[in-house]
Design a protein around this motif. Sequence first.
Motif, PDB file in Angstrom:
ATOM      1  N   PHE A   1      -5.262   3.072   4.666  1.00  0.00           N
ATOM      2  CA  PHE A   1      -4.580   2.731   3.611  1.00  0.00           C
ATOM      3  C   PHE A   1      -4.847   3.091   2.029  1.00  0.00           C
ATOM      4  N   HIS A   2      -3.505   3.107   1.095  1.00  0.00           N
ATOM      5  CA  HIS A   2      -3.636   3.981   0.266  1.00  0.00           C
ATOM      6  C   HIS A   2      -4.346   3.115  -1.143  1.00  0.00           C
ATOM      7  N   GLY A   3      -3.796   1.232  -0.208  1.00  0.00           N
ATOM      8  CA  GLY A   3      -4.249   0.386  -1.596  1.00  0.00           C
ATOM      9  C   GLY A   3      -5.651  -0.110  -1.544  1.00  0.00           C
ATOM     10  N   HIS A   4      -5.679   0.479  -0.395  1.00  0.00           N
ATOM     11  CA  HIS A   4      -7.574  -0.515   0.515  1.00  0.00           C
ATOM     12  C   HIS A   4      -8.714   1.034  -0.834  1.00  0.00           C
ATOM     13  N   GLU A   5      -8.099   2.137  -0.369  1.00  0.00           N
ATOM     14  CA  GLU A   5      -9.155   3.482  -0.929  1.00  0.00           C
ATOM     15  C   GLU A   5      -8.869   2.806  -2.649  1.00  0.00           C
ATOM     16  N   LEU A   6      -7.582   2.779  -3.359  1.00  0.00           N
ATOM     17  CA  LEU A   6      -7.743   2.449  -4.604  1.00  0.00           C
ATOM     18  C   LEU A   6      -8.274   0.919  -5.432  1.00  0.00           C
ATOM     19  N   ARG A   7      -8.540  -0.526  -4.472  1.00  0.00           N
ATOM     20  CA  ARG A   7      -9.143  -1.463  -5.010  1.00  0.00           C
ATOM     21  C   ARG A   7     -10.906  -0.571  -4.410  1.00  0.00           C
ATOM     22  N   GLU A   8     -11.161   0.409  -3.985  1.00  0.00           N
ATOM     23  CA  GLU A   8     -12.456   0.336  -2.899  1.00  0.00           C
ATOM     24  C   GLU A   8     -13.026   1.123  -4.620  1.00  0.00           C
ATOM     25  N   ILE A   9     -12.317   2.189  -4.991  1.00  0.00           N
ATOM     26  CA  ILE A   9     -12.181   3.429  -6.162  1.00  0.00           C
ATOM     27  C   ILE A   9     -12.430   2.024  -7.433  1.00  0.00           C
ATOM     28  N   GLY A  10     -11.506   1.386  -7.783  1.00  0.00           N
ATOM     29  CA  GLY A  10     -11.671   0.662  -9.204  1.00  0.00           C
ATOM     30  C   GLY A  10     -12.782  -0.283  -9.415  1.00  0.00           C
ATOM     31  N   LEU A  11     -13.348  -0.780  -7.543  1.00  0.00           N
ATOM     32  CA  LEU A  11     -14.405  -1.594  -8.147  1.00  0.00           C
ATOM     33  C   LEU A  11     -15.922  -0.668  -8.397  1.00  0.00           C
ATOM     34  N   ARG A  12     -15.753   0.810  -7.278  1.00  0.00           N
ATOM     35  CA  ARG A  12     -17.532   1.528  -7.570  1.00  0.00           C
ATOM     36  C   ARG A  12     -17.105   2.835  -9.527  1.00  0.00           C
ATOM     37  N   SER A  13     -15.602   2.240  -9.730  1.00  0.00           N
ATOM     38  CA  SER A  13     -15.671   2.989 -11.146  1.00  0.00           C
ATOM     39  C   SER A  13     -16.037   2.032 -12.293  1.00  0.00           C
ATOM     40  N   TYR A  14     -15.631   0.162 -11.876  1.00  0.00           N
ATOM     41  CA  TYR A  14     -16.165  -0.456 -12.759  1.00  0.00           C
ATOM     42  C   TYR A  14     -17.782  -0.461 -12.681  1.00  0.00           C
ATOM     43  N   PHE A  15     -18.552  -0.383 -11.491  1.00  0.00           N
ATOM     44  CA  PHE A  15     -20.120  -0.383 -11.650  1.00  0.00           C
ATOM     45  C   PHE A  15     -20.469   0.497 -12.728  1.00  0.00           C
ATOM     46  N   ARG A  16     -20.227   1.948 -12.148  1.00  0.00           N
ATOM     47  CA  ARG A  16     -20.103   3.105 -12.514  1.00  0.00           C
ATOM     48  C   ARG A  16     -20.513   2.857 -13.835  1.00  0.00           C
ATOM     49  N   GLU A  17     -19.171   1.942 -14.344  1.00  0.00           N
ATOM     50  CA  GLU A  17     -19.599   2.143 -16.051  1.00  0.00           C
ATOM     51  C   GLU A  17     -20.186   1.001 -16.664  1.00  0.00           C
ATOM     52  N   HIS A  18     -19.813  -0.128 -15.826  1.00  0.00           N
ATOM     53  CA  HIS A  18     -20.494  -1.665 -16.807  1.00  0.00           C
ATOM     54  C   HIS A  18     -21.548  -1.615 -16.208  1.00  0.00           C
ATOM     55  N   ALA A  19     -21.689  -1.737 -14.540  1.00  0.00           N
ATOM     56  CA  ALA A  19     -23.147  -2.298 -13.917  1.00  0.00           C
ATOM     57  C   ALA A  19     -23.725  -1.240 -13.176  1.00  0.00           C
TER      58      ALA A  19
ATOM     59  N   SER B   1       0.726  -1.413   0.280  1.00  0.00           N
ATOM     60  CA  SER B   1      -0.118  -0.410  -0.624  1.00  0.00           C
ATOM     61  C   SER B   1       0.555   1.628  -0.220  1.00  0.00           C
ATOM     62  N   ASP B   2       0.704   1.991  -1.037  1.00  0.00           N
ATOM     63  CA  ASP B   2       1.438   3.304  -1.169  1.00  0.00           C
ATOM     64  C   ASP B   2       1.508   4.460   0.279  1.00  0.00           C
ATOM     65  N   PHE B   3       2.499   5.647   0.638  1.00  0.00           N
ATOM     66  CA  PHE B   3       2.230   6.619   0.989  1.00  0.00           C
ATOM     67  C   PHE B   3       3.966   7.172   0.726  1.00  0.00           C
ATOM     68  N   ALA B   4       2.861   8.277   0.970  1.00  0.00           N
ATOM     69  CA  ALA B   4       4.409   9.150   1.006  1.00  0.00           C
ATOM     70  C   ALA B   4       5.334   9.011  -0.322  1.00  0.00           C
ATOM     71  N   ALA B   5       4.391   9.593  -1.613  1.00  0.00           N
ATOM     72  CA  ALA B   5       4.397   9.077  -2.791  1.00  0.00           C
ATOM     73  C   ALA B   5       5.851  10.000  -2.596  1.00  0.00           C
ATOM     74  N   GLU B   6       5.563  11.426  -2.633  1.00  0.00           N
ATOM     75  CA  GLU B   6       6.948  12.459  -2.261  1.00  0.00           C
ATOM     76  C   GLU B   6       8.710  12.418  -2.162  1.00  0.00           C
ATOM     77  N   HIS B   7       8.576  11.071  -1.368  1.00  0.00           N
ATOM     78  CA  HIS B   7       9.884  10.901  -0.019  1.00  0.00           C
ATOM     79  C   HIS B   7      10.578   9.567  -0.271  1.00  0.00           C
ATOM     80  N   ARG B   8       8.753   8.592  -0.663  1.00  0.00           N
ATOM     81  CA  ARG B   8       9.917   7.092  -0.303  1.00  0.00           C
ATOM     82  C   ARG B   8      10.306   7.229  -2.006  1.00  0.00           C
ATOM     83  N   ALA B   9      11.358   5.314  -1.324  1.00  0.00           N
ATOM     84  CA  ALA B   9      12.138   5.689  -3.092  1.00  0.00           C
ATOM     85  C   ALA B   9      11.960   4.940  -4.071  1.00  0.00           C
ATOM     86  N   GLY B  10      10.103   4.094  -3.293  1.00  0.00           N
ATOM     87  CA  GLY B  10       9.627   2.968  -4.447  1.00  0.00           C
ATOM     88  C   GLY B  10       8.546   2.790  -3.741  1.00  0.00           C
TER      89      GLY B  10
END
Length: 341
Positions: free
Chosen positions: A200-218, A155-164
């Motif tokens: 948790f950035h990863g959890h948030e992105l998974r939720e966003i992905g799920l919601r965007s799929y249903f808005r677009e396709h179902a 799960s990503d964090f501190a994008a401006e400072h972390r190495a990767g």
Amino acid sequence: MARPTIQDVAKEAGVSPATVDRVLNGRLPVRPETARRVAEAAKTLGYYAAGLIQQRLDREVPHLRLGFLLLKSASPFYSLLAQSIAEAAASAPGFRISAVIEHHGDTSPAAVAERMHSLGERCQALAVVSVDHPLITVAVAELKARNVPVFALLSDFAAEHRAGYVGLDNRKAGRTAGWLIARTARQPGKIGIILGSHRFHGHELREIGLRSYFREHAPDFEVLDSRVNLEESSIAYEATFGLIRRYPDLAGLYVAGGGMEGVIAALREEKAKGLVAVCPELTPDSRLALSEEVISFVIATPLPQLPVELVRVMAQACLAGSVEGTGQTFLPFNLYLPENI
């Protein structure tokens, strides 16, 4: 029996006797992976100079101390991940790596930042599973200033400072969960989401992905407000019961992270037929639940591939001072269902 010779070691290692001689006497450069094979062959055969070969390798191969801060050790997934990291560190080609693996039960940003500082005093680079929070960002920036690169793990964090970042493309994982539910549900209905924390950035992105799929396709499906379980199986258990009993038309359930064991326990007790449940990792619990068809799919982190790549980029950052590419390493996830476990 006759004492092993250079020819015996060469045959065991799959190299020429001249290569064994170069490793033994330090003549001309030898690829680290080849030298390691020679050392292992000498040790296996009981060659008289096996100790000398290993000493020479230890002097020539870079020795790195890498730190890994994971979530609770009681979690089956993080226990498997820790084991995979230890194996990847032990077998990393071209390096001698000491892996310091710790788990934090307290996921509060202040507690995690304190553990990061402590681990950073003992290690040359860190990989951390953490929420995205200003206190974490400050800690990463301070460690960076001390030349201790920090990698966001899973799960990503501190994008401006972390190495990767090393992990899955979490938005893509969420959209895939949406596709699976929409294509396999018996009929449109409510969709529940259970996650560890919106921090948790990863959890948030998974939720966003799920919601965007249903808005677009179902759009005939209704995605409910997410239930947060704070990475606690007991809270996830109660949340799952609440969703099943409150919404008779619950068609799908997506566990975006954390508390999966509690969700599985509730689904097993309720015997919710026709409910398409998608979970995040393959563990003994989720494997059994798949075989019993208590859950429908698992979108899993690839082990041991992820730890191998993680150790590689951390070692690169230590030696080169930077990471090649964009700083984001996305690994393809593994998809499991009852018929392919």
